[in-house]
Design a protein around this motif. Structure first.
Motif, PDB file in Angstrom:
ATOM      1  N   ILE A  31       0.862  -1.174   0.000  1.00 49.10           N
ATOM      2  CA  ILE A  31       0.000   0.000   0.000  1.00 49.10           C
ATOM      3  C   ILE A  31       0.901   1.228   0.000  1.00 49.10           C
ATOM      4  N   TYR A  32       0.622   2.180  -0.916  1.00 46.05           N
ATOM      5  CA  TYR A  32       1.403   3.401  -1.019  1.00 46.05           C
ATOM      6  C   TYR A  32       0.564   4.577  -0.540  1.00 46.05           C
ATOM      7  N   GLY A  33       1.110   5.304   0.438  1.00 45.83           N
ATOM      8  CA  GLY A  33       0.418   6.453   0.992  1.00 45.83           C
ATOM      9  C   GLY A  33       0.969   6.778   2.364  1.00 45.83           C
ATOM     10  N   ASN A  34       0.549   7.917   2.897  1.00 44.27           N
ATOM     11  CA  ASN A  34       1.004   8.281   4.241  1.00 44.27           C
ATOM     12  C   ASN A  34       0.226   7.515   5.304  1.00 44.27           C
ATOM     13  N   ARG A  35       0.536   7.800   6.565  1.00 35.64           N
ATOM     14  CA  ARG A  35      -0.102   7.071   7.669  1.00 35.64           C
ATOM     15  C   ARG A  35      -1.614   7.245   7.645  1.00 35.64           C
ATOM     16  N   GLU A  36      -2.099   8.432   7.356  1.00 39.10           N
ATOM     17  CA  GLU A  36      -3.547   8.661   7.327  1.00 39.10           C
ATOM     18  C   GLU A  36      -4.218   7.793   6.269  1.00 39.10           C
ATOM     19  N   ILE A  37      -3.619   7.729   5.070  1.00 35.95           N
ATOM     20  CA  ILE A  37      -4.174   6.910   3.991  1.00 35.95           C
ATOM     21  C   ILE A  37      -4.139   5.444   4.374  1.00 35.95           C
ATOM     22  N   PHE A  38      -3.030   5.019   4.984  1.00 37.61           N
ATOM     23  CA  PHE A  38      -2.899   3.625   5.411  1.00 37.61           C
ATOM     24  C   PHE A  38      -3.975   3.269   6.438  1.00 37.61           C
ATOM     25  N   ASP A  39      -4.173   4.124   7.429  1.00 42.11           N
ATOM     26  CA  ASP A  39      -5.183   3.839   8.454  1.00 42.11           C
ATOM     27  C   ASP A  39      -6.589   3.808   7.863  1.00 42.11           C
ATOM     28  N   ARG A  40      -6.871   4.739   6.932  1.00 40.99           N
ATOM     29  CA  ARG A  40      -8.206   4.813   6.340  1.00 40.99           C
ATOM     30  C   ARG A  40      -8.533   3.576   5.503  1.00 40.99           C
ATOM     31  N   ALA A  41      -7.519   2.908   4.968  1.00 40.33           N
ATOM     32  CA  ALA A  41      -7.738   1.734   4.120  1.00 40.33           C
ATOM     33  C   ALA A  41      -8.399   0.588   4.875  1.00 40.33           C
ATOM     34  N   PHE A  42      -8.319   0.600   6.204  1.00 43.55           N
ATOM     35  CA  PHE A  42      -8.926  -0.479   6.994  1.00 43.55           C
ATOM     36  C   PHE A  42     -10.406  -0.212   7.270  1.00 43.55           C
ATOM     37  N   GLY A  43     -10.936   0.868   6.712  1.00 42.96           N
ATOM     38  CA  GLY A  43     -12.331   1.203   6.958  1.00 42.96           C
ATOM     39  C   GLY A  43     -13.311   0.526   6.020  1.00 42.96           C
ATOM     40  N   ASP A  44     -12.816  -0.153   4.958  1.00 46.12           N
ATOM     41  CA  ASP A  44     -13.703  -0.903   4.071  1.00 46.12           C
ATOM     42  C   ASP A  44     -13.010  -2.208   3.678  1.00 46.12           C
ATOM     43  N   ARG A  45     -13.447  -2.844   2.590  1.00 47.40           N
ATOM     44  CA  ARG A  45     -12.910  -4.150   2.212  1.00 47.40           C
ATOM     45  C   ARG A  45     -11.779  -4.045   1.185  1.00 47.40           C
ATOM     46  N   SER A  46     -11.234  -2.858   0.979  1.00 49.95           N
ATOM     47  CA  SER A  46     -10.242  -2.685  -0.076  1.00 49.95           C
ATOM     48  C   SER A  46      -8.971  -3.490   0.184  1.00 49.95           C
ATOM     49  N   ILE A  47      -8.530  -3.610   1.440  1.00 45.63           N
ATOM     50  CA  ILE A  47      -7.317  -4.390   1.724  1.00 45.63           C
ATOM     51  C   ILE A  47      -7.557  -5.864   1.456  1.00 45.63           C
ATOM     52  N   GLN A  48      -8.718  -6.376   1.868  1.00 41.94           N
ATOM     53  CA  GLN A  48      -9.015  -7.783   1.586  1.00 41.94           C
ATOM     54  C   GLN A  48      -9.112  -8.013   0.086  1.00 41.94           C
ATOM     55  N   GLN A  49      -9.658  -7.053  -0.643  1.00 44.93           N
ATOM     56  CA  GLN A  49      -9.705  -7.186  -2.093  1.00 44.93           C
ATOM     57  C   GLN A  49      -8.298  -7.220  -2.684  1.00 44.93           C
ATOM     58  N   LEU A  50      -7.388  -6.432  -2.115  1.00 45.08           N
ATOM     59  CA  LEU A  50      -6.014  -6.430  -2.600  1.00 45.08           C
ATOM     60  C   LEU A  50      -5.333  -7.765  -2.292  1.00 45.08           C
ATOM     61  N   ILE A  51      -5.631  -8.327  -1.145  1.00 46.13           N
ATOM     62  CA  ILE A  51      -5.101  -9.656  -0.803  1.00 46.13           C
ATOM     63  C   ILE A  51      -5.634 -10.686  -1.801  1.00 46.13           C
ATOM     64  N   ASN A  52      -6.892 -10.570  -2.160  1.00 45.00           N
ATOM     65  CA  ASN A  52      -7.470 -11.483  -3.151  1.00 45.00           C
ATOM     66  C   ASN A  52      -6.730 -11.374  -4.486  1.00 45.00           C
ATOM     67  N   VAL A  53      -6.353 -10.147  -4.855  1.00 42.85           N
ATOM     68  CA  VAL A  53      -5.610  -9.942  -6.098  1.00 42.85           C
ATOM     69  C   VAL A  53      -4.287 -10.691  -6.046  1.00 42.85           C
ATOM     70  N   SER A  54      -3.636 -10.685  -4.889  1.00 43.67           N
ATOM     71  CA  SER A  54      -2.332 -11.344  -4.756  1.00 43.67           C
ATOM     72  C   SER A  54      -2.421 -12.853  -4.931  1.00 43.67           C
ATOM     73  N   MET A  55      -3.624 -13.400  -4.920  1.00 45.85           N
ATOM     74  CA  MET A  55      -3.812 -14.843  -5.065  1.00 45.85           C
ATOM     75  C   MET A  55      -4.044 -15.267  -6.513  1.00 45.85           C
ATOM     76  N   LEU A  56      -4.136 -14.290  -7.426  1.00 45.62           N
ATOM     77  CA  LEU A  56      -4.455 -14.610  -8.815  1.00 45.62           C
ATOM     78  C   LEU A  56      -3.258 -15.245  -9.528  1.00 45.62           C
ATOM     79  N   PRO A  57      -3.513 -16.173 -10.447  1.00 44.89           N
ATOM     80  CA  PRO A  57      -2.426 -16.863 -11.157  1.00 44.89           C
ATOM     81  C   PRO A  57      -1.564 -15.905 -11.965  1.00 44.89           C
ATOM     82  N   GLY A  58      -0.254 -16.087 -11.904  1.00 45.81           N
ATOM     83  CA  GLY A  58       0.663 -15.341 -12.746  1.00 45.81           C
ATOM     84  C   GLY A  58       1.003 -13.951 -12.274  1.00 45.81           C
ATOM     85  N   ILE A  59       0.581 -13.547 -11.064  1.00 45.93           N
ATOM     86  CA  ILE A  59       0.876 -12.194 -10.596  1.00 45.93           C
ATOM     87  C   ILE A  59       2.389 -12.019 -10.455  1.00 45.93           C
ATOM     88  N   VAL A  60       2.874 -10.833 -10.823  1.00 44.20           N
ATOM     89  CA  VAL A  60       4.305 -10.555 -10.825  1.00 44.20           C
ATOM     90  C   VAL A  60       4.646  -9.552  -9.716  1.00 44.20           C
TER      91      VAL A  60
END
Length: 623
Positions: A31-60
């Motif tokens: 995750i790229y951003g300052n502390r405020e942006i990082f903390d705000r990311a835990f307010g919805d499902r965006s981090i879990q969605q990003l984790i889901n992306v990391s599970m996709l075949p062929g990710i570099v």
């Protein structure tokens, strides 16, 4: 759920979650951003969605999120990922989507030709199959829904009205297919063209759970076929149907839409018989190759195996009371060999053997079924037997009267009349007017019997034709479906044009009564569609009929060329925007959903929607 302390801070503006967090992860998350942006990311499902992306075949290397990250659909909005060319996936939706929505009243077209409002689908969307369009292939397709949203609007809401009165309400960021590709609603202007799907269908109504095919029905058919002495024939057939989930068969069974279409088509361009010592059932279907493929798919969906499509050249000689006709054509067909499939169709109401030489009617249970189920039967039967939409050669703006034909031997004519009356009764429920059933004596057959052709004549009134082709339509006949859809929109344009001429005629009479001189009336009211002669007739001649279309109104053939440019034979047409207005103080929720096209590995927002009768295509992506 992932915690903040499980991330490692790389530098002042980067945070990383190691792939050891979950064994399914193929790459770390950053995750790229300052502390405020990082903390705000835990307010919805965006981090879990990003984790889901990391599970996709062929990710570099990494699944990354930029500082604007927030919850999206599959990926988070602001998400970035690269995939290996050979092993990875392709996803035009990888960056996520803004949530662009429609009003809850917008009607969604199901693959079976019925509609539900998008709000009504809140509890049934997971099993729905919707009609959509493949723009590049220029054809219709079906799609499931993978996610459903409901929320208050967070942007402006607009109402769009087309030249023929179709209407839809959506948020300003909702995209529509235009001559310039996808454009957001808020950027559209009156006079621009939108792609519109003219088919209206009928509202959905839940079917009852009455048994349509039960024990007694199978036993009756086996007795009719003289199989009652063959020991376990009944139990074998019942078991075959039971293993496919088709016995006992209830009206609300998920297989009924397929079976209704198959039954309707067999009554037209199909035949069913039993042969051999064991009375093996065989069902044949005849038609165009592309239409037969659609029938084969429905049969396979029921768990039966159709043959390949056969092709052969045939010579025909038909003797009528008017003349003898000889011609050649290439016949395409396929068959289904199997008694359980044949007996199931017979139990539903299909006749065995020659349809001309026996009595049969529309099944009584179908006359009581919901209208959307009746539509499937009628549309498939019409795909085989109803005349195609066509205009007169000398008057290309007027359509021929649709005709439904049936041949019967003389002693079975009365049941033919009854069948046609049953069809007429169902059509009345769709707002389709029928005129009469004509009777014509045809050839004398080899056995000395006379064939009689019955013809159900349908009304050629515009409203009736619009309902016929726009609410019932055609199944298993792509050419007739395409022509019918274009004819629906053409007739609406024609109605609007005639209504405008009628209004001008009334205005001319009112101006004359107010003392306005004729020359001024002619100057003010004459335009491309209103000439001086029309105004003179309105002022000085008593009209016995309403106004007709003007000389500059295009014929149907010309309309089809212009209205489908770039749309192929998808059934879509271009329609002008009459006006757009912002809906002030819109307080209702708006809705959105995500679909996955079955032939591609990507997510898209795709709608074939309607509101108050509109069938507009609105999609985030051109398939």
């Amino acid at each position: 759920m992932v915690q903040k302390n499980q991330f490692k801070q790389i530098d002042e503006y980067a945070w990383e979650l190691h792939k050891s967090y979950d064994s399914r992860m193929r790459a770390p998350v950053r995750i790229y951003g300052n502390r405020e942006i990082f903390d705000r990311a835990f307010g919805d499902r965006s981090i879990q969605q990003l984790i889901n992306v990391s599970m996709l075949p062929g990710i570099v290397k990494y699944a990354m999120a930029m500082p604007d990250m927030h919850q999206g659909y599959g990926f988070p909005i602001g998400g970035v990922a690269a995939f290996d060319y050979d092993e990875g996936i392709i996803s035009p939706g990888g960056v996520g989507y803004d949530i662009n929505c429609l009003s809850g009243e917008s009607r969604i077209l199901h693959k079976h030709g019925y509609t539900l409002s998008i709000a009504e689908m809140e509890h049934t969307w997971e099993t729905a199959q919707l009609r959509c369009q493949e723009f590049e292939a220029q054809c219709e397709a079906d799609t499931p829904i993978v996610r459903y949203f409901r929320q208050p609007p967070d942007t402006e809401v607009y109402r769009v009205v087309t030249e023929t009165g179709e209407e839809i309400i959506a948020t300003g960021d909702h995209p529509f297919w235009t001559l310039d590709g996808m454009k957001h609603l808020e950027t559209l202007l009156p006079g621009e063209s939108l792609a519109l799907y003219p088919f209206e269908g009928v509202p959905y109504k839940e079917s009852s759970d009455i048994i349509v095919v039960g024990e007694a029905d199978i036993d009756r058919i086996l007795k009719m076929l003289d199989k009652g002495k063959k020991g376990n024939a009944a139990s074998q057939i019942k078991n075959h149907l039971r293993t496919r989930g088709l016995f006992p068969l209830r009206l609300n069974h998920s297989a009924m839409p397929h079976l209704l279409k198959l039954l309707g088509y067999v009554l037209g361009d199909g035949t069913l018989y039993f042969t051999g010592g064991k009375g093996k059932g065989t069902t044949w279907f005849y038609g165009e190759r592309e239409d037969l493929e659609a029938i084969r798919q429905d049969i396979e969906a029921l768990g039966f195996t159709p043959s390949r499509i056969y092709s052969r050249d045939r010579e025909h000689k038909i003797v009528t009371s008017y003349d003898t006709y000889e011609f050649e054509h290439q016949e395409t067909s396929f068959k289904v060999v199997g008694s359980s499939f044949a007996i199931l169709l017979v139990a539903l109401g299909a006749p065995v053997g020659s349809k001309a030489e026996q009595d049969f009617r529309v099944p009584s249970w179908l006359l009581e079924a919901p209208r959307w189920q009746q539509r499937l039967f009628l549309a498939a039967f019409f795909g085989a037997e109803l005349s195609a939409p066509a205009t007169f050669d000398e008057h290309g703006t007027n359509f021929y009267t649709p005709v439904l034909s049936m041949n019967k031997r003389e002693r079975f004519v009365e049941s033919g009349y009854s069948f046609m009356n049953d069809v007429s009764q169902m059509l009345d429920g769709f707002g389709v007017e029928t005129k009469t059933i004509s009777r014509r004596r045809e050839q004398v057959n080899k056995d000395g019997s006379r064939s009689i052709r019955l013809r159900l004549i349908l009304s050629s009134k515009s409203d009736s034709l619009i309902n016929l082709w726009g609410r019932v339509g055609f199944e298993y006949n792509q050419k007739r479906r395409y022509l019918g859809l274009l004819a629906v929109q053409y007739l609406k344009l024609k109605q609007r044009h005639v209504a405008e001429r009628h209004t001008v005629a009334q205005t001319a009479v009112a101006m004359q009564a107010a003392g306005v001189p004729p020359t001024q009336i002619f100057d003010e009211l004459t335009d491309e569609h209103i000439n001086k002669r029309f105004l003179e007739r309105s002022l000085y001649e008593e009209r016995k009929t309403g106004p007709r279309v003007g000389a500059h109104f295009p014929d149907f053939e010309s309309y089809c060329i212009e209205a489908t440019a770039g749309l192929g034979e998808s059934g879509m047409v271009w329609s002008f925007i009459a006006h757009i207005e912002q809906v002030e103080n819109f307080e209702a929720d708006v809705y959105d959903f995500t679909v996955v096209h079955p032939d591609h590995n990507f997510v898209a927002n795709c709608f074939v929607v309607s509101n108050c009768g509109v069938r507009m295509l609105a999609s985030n992506i051109a398939f």
